[in-house]
Design an enzyme around this catalytic site. Structure first.
Site, PDB file in Angstrom:
ATOM      1  N   ARG A   1      16.571   8.534 -14.864  1.00  0.00           N
ATOM      2  CA  ARG A   1      16.104   9.498 -15.884  1.00  0.00           C
ATOM      3  C   ARG A   1      15.848   8.850 -17.241  1.00  0.00           C
ATOM      4  O   ARG A   1      15.903   9.493 -18.283  1.00  0.00           O
ATOM      5  CB  ARG A   1      17.091  10.656 -16.057  1.00  0.00           C
ATOM      6  CG  ARG A   1      17.280  11.463 -14.798  1.00  0.00           C
ATOM      7  CD  ARG A   1      17.829  12.836 -15.095  1.00  0.00           C
ATOM      8  NE  ARG A   1      18.017  13.550 -13.855  1.00  0.00           N
ATOM      9  CZ  ARG A   1      19.123  13.492 -13.124  1.00  0.00           C
ATOM     10  NH1 ARG A   1      20.148  12.767 -13.543  1.00  0.00           N
ATOM     11  NH2 ARG A   1      19.210  14.166 -12.011  1.00  0.00           N
TER      12      ARG A   1
ATOM     13  N   LYS B   1      -2.625   1.956 -35.295  1.00  0.00           N
ATOM     14  CA  LYS B   1      -2.161   2.732 -34.144  1.00  0.00           C
ATOM     15  C   LYS B   1      -0.805   3.361 -34.443  1.00  0.00           C
ATOM     16  O   LYS B   1      -0.559   4.527 -34.108  1.00  0.00           O
ATOM     17  CB  LYS B   1      -2.092   1.862 -32.886  1.00  0.00           C
ATOM     18  CG  LYS B   1      -1.604   2.684 -31.693  1.00  0.00           C
ATOM     19  CD  LYS B   1      -2.164   2.293 -30.379  1.00  0.00           C
ATOM     20  CE  LYS B   1      -1.748   3.334 -29.332  1.00  0.00           C
ATOM     21  NZ  LYS B   1      -2.174   3.004 -28.005  1.00  0.00           N
TER      22      LYS B   1
ATOM     23  N   GLU C   1      -0.650  13.413 -28.607  1.00  0.00           N
ATOM     24  CA  GLU C   1      -2.098  13.665 -28.639  1.00  0.00           C
ATOM     25  C   GLU C   1      -2.465  15.153 -28.670  1.00  0.00           C
ATOM     26  O   GLU C   1      -3.241  15.643 -27.869  1.00  0.00           O
ATOM     27  CB  GLU C   1      -2.773  12.969 -27.444  1.00  0.00           C
ATOM     28  CG  GLU C   1      -4.260  12.761 -27.697  1.00  0.00           C
ATOM     29  CD  GLU C   1      -4.908  11.816 -26.702  1.00  0.00           C
ATOM     30  OE1 GLU C   1      -4.333  10.751 -26.429  1.00  0.00           O
ATOM     31  OE2 GLU C   1      -5.983  12.152 -26.211  1.00  0.00           O
TER      32      GLU C   1
ATOM     33  N   HIS D   1     -14.346   6.065 -25.716  1.00  0.00           N
ATOM     34  CA  HIS D   1     -13.751   6.170 -24.383  1.00  0.00           C
ATOM     35  C   HIS D   1     -14.412   7.199 -23.477  1.00  0.00           C
ATOM     36  O   HIS D   1     -14.316   7.095 -22.264  1.00  0.00           O
ATOM     37  CB  HIS D   1     -12.245   6.458 -24.493  1.00  0.00           C
ATOM     38  CG  HIS D   1     -11.438   5.246 -24.857  1.00  0.00           C
ATOM     39  ND1 HIS D   1     -11.594   4.598 -26.064  1.00  0.00           N
ATOM     40  CD2 HIS D   1     -10.489   4.552 -24.180  1.00  0.00           C
ATOM     41  CE1 HIS D   1     -10.755   3.571 -26.104  1.00  0.00           C
ATOM     42  NE2 HIS D   1     -10.082   3.512 -24.982  1.00  0.00           N
TER      43      HIS D   1
ATOM     44  N   HIS E   1     -15.250   5.778 -19.944  1.00  0.00           N
ATOM     45  CA  HIS E   1     -14.675   6.242 -18.678  1.00  0.00           C
ATOM     46  C   HIS E   1     -15.763   6.535 -17.648  1.00  0.00           C
ATOM     47  O   HIS E   1     -15.603   6.254 -16.462  1.00  0.00           O
ATOM     48  CB  HIS E   1     -13.781   7.467 -18.909  1.00  0.00           C
ATOM     49  CG  HIS E   1     -12.501   7.104 -19.600  1.00  0.00           C
ATOM     50  ND1 HIS E   1     -11.796   7.977 -20.388  1.00  0.00           N
ATOM     51  CD2 HIS E   1     -11.805   5.946 -19.619  1.00  0.00           C
ATOM     52  CE1 HIS E   1     -10.718   7.372 -20.876  1.00  0.00           C
ATOM     53  NE2 HIS E   1     -10.707   6.133 -20.415  1.00  0.00           N
TER      54      HIS E   1
ATOM     55  N   HIS F   1     -12.432  -2.807 -19.100  1.00  0.00           N
ATOM     56  CA  HIS F   1     -12.200  -1.624 -19.933  1.00  0.00           C
ATOM     57  C   HIS F   1     -12.653  -1.838 -21.389  1.00  0.00           C
ATOM     58  O   HIS F   1     -13.380  -1.020 -21.950  1.00  0.00           O
ATOM     59  CB  HIS F   1     -10.727  -1.232 -19.871  1.00  0.00           C
ATOM     60  CG  HIS F   1     -10.391  -0.073 -20.754  1.00  0.00           C
ATOM     61  ND1 HIS F   1     -10.824   1.212 -20.508  1.00  0.00           N
ATOM     62  CD2 HIS F   1      -9.716  -0.017 -21.933  1.00  0.00           C
ATOM     63  CE1 HIS F   1     -10.401   2.012 -21.485  1.00  0.00           C
ATOM     64  NE2 HIS F   1      -9.733   1.291 -22.362  1.00  0.00           N
TER      65      HIS F   1
HETATM   66  N1  GLY Z   1      -5.038   4.189 -25.799  1.00  0.00           N
HETATM   67  C1  GLY Z   1      -5.058   5.410 -26.488  1.00  0.00           C
HETATM   68  C2  GLY Z   1      -3.728   5.911 -26.905  1.00  0.00           C
HETATM   69  O1  GLY Z   1      -2.750   5.199 -26.805  1.00  0.00           O
HETATM   70  O2  GLY Z   1      -3.626   7.030 -27.314  1.00  0.00           O
END
Ligand code: GLY
Length: 367
Positions: free
Chosen positions: A122, A228, A238, A249, A253, A267
């Site tokens: 877990r 990031k 997200e 993307h 994709h 990619h």
């Molecule tokens: N690769 C996109 C993200 O980590 O949200």
């Protein structure tokens, strides 16, 4: 030349350390995390041949033992059978909840090891040691983990943040030029989505980075990770801003699906083409200056990268089929195609308001 970037997520916050020769100092970096002086490492056969001994020595210098399991390299490893093998191996090594597992490799190993540790007992902590440029600037940071389904990429997974990321920029020296440039596609993405100054810096420093300049590599990885980290801290799962990281993307994709996730298109190469197409689409919709798409393409071309559909070897399906493939993306919401478009370089935003005909025109003109 070392940078440390914090991913601020309350109790789950962690550092991303960036710089040369971090593997040889792994022992000192790991020590504060360990309840006992041993770690289990998941890696792949290629990376093991290049970097596993350096990691073993770096850990041993801090009195830490390691055991390792090496999986086959490549995307096909991100599947149930290899996940099962990894989890069963970790259990057979008596890895406990207080232990730390290490992911030594590119995005495939990072995603699989991250998911294995998310479900093992877990939840067990893990450390990412990304060895590709793509993994250093994107997949090792932010806690997205998972494997592929026969129905699509990354459809099975969990958010599980690492406890530490060691981005050793020396290991980038063993990458094939094509792989390095593919990772550079994600670096450019950061400039394009949110930092025009960084993009301008890449326009002058990109070639030095590609030819091996360590200071340029460290700087580019650090700025990418900083961007990031900021986005992930604001929107871990997200619900909003994190979608900006998907610039390029939606196109990518569809192109990856059309080329069967094969070596025809890596990619990061798809991301670079996708970014060029996203700017083209933005310009056609009157959203960004007309000269921006040419500027994006010019930089990618100078770096020796693909920028258009016609740069992909072999036949591609029609523009209509590509748009249908986009609609199968897991980020489609209520059947609405979502695009990341831009008001200019460094000014991306999310929208669902894109007429299909304009997307088709952009794809036809790039073919
Ligand atoms: N690769 C996109 C993200 O980590 O949200």
């Amino acid at each position: 030349m070392h940078h440390s970037v914090r991913v601020a997520l309350g109790e789950r916050s962690y550092e991303v350390e960036i710089g040369p020769d971090l593997l040889s100092h792994a022992g000192a970096r790991f020590a504060p995390l360990l309840a006992r002086p041993q770690v289990a490492v998941l890696t792949d056969d290629t990376v093991a041949g290049l970097h596993l001994e350096a990691l073993r020595e770096g850990l041993a210098a801090g009195g830490i033992d390691m055991v390792s399991l090496s999986l086959p390299p490549g995307e096909a490893t991100k599947t149930w059978p290899h996940l099962e093998r990894a989890v069963e191996w970790l259990l057979s090594q008596k890895v406990e909840r207080r232990d730390v597992v290490v992911a030594l490799g590119g995005g495939v190993i990072g995603d699989l090891a991250g998911f294995a540790t998310a479900i093992l007992r877990r939840g067990v902590r893990f450390v990412q040691i990304p060895t590709s440029l793509l993994a250093q600037v994107d997949s090792s940071v932010g806690g997205k983990t998972g494997i592929n389904s026969t129905q699509g990429k990354n459809l099975i997974g969990a958010f599980h943040q690492p406890s530490l990321v060691l981005a050793d920029t020396s290991v980038l020296g063993t990458l094939a030029p094509r792989d390095l440039l593919a990772g550079y596609g994600e670096v450019v993405k950061y400039g394009l989505l949110g930092d025009a100054e960084f993009f301008a810096w890449l326009e002058t420093q990109g070639p030095r980075l590609a030819s091996g300049d360590m200071a340029a590599r460290v700087q580019a990885v650090a700025r990418s990770v900083q961007m990031k980290a900021e986005i992930v801290s604001r929107d871990e799962t997200e619900q909003g801003d994190r979608a900006l990281l998907n610039l390029g993307h939606t196109f990518c994709h569809a192109l990856e699906a059309a080329t069967g996730y094969s070596d025809r298109l890596l990619h990061g190469e798809g991301v670079a083409i996708g970014c060029a197409l996203a700017f083209e689409l933005s310009a056609r919709l009157g959203l960004c200056p007309q000269e921006d798409p040419s500027r994006v393409r010019a930089h990618l071309r100078e770096m020796g990268m693909k920028t258009d559909l016609r740069d992909i070897e072999g036949d591609l399906p029609s523009a209509e089929t590509l748009v249908d493939l986009m609609a199968q993306d897991k980020k489609v919401v209520d059947g609405q195609l979502r695009f990341i478009l831009a008001h200019g370089i460094g000014q991306a935003f999310v929208t669902s308001d894109v007429p299909r005909e304009v997307v088709l025109d952009v794809l036809r003109d790039a073919s």
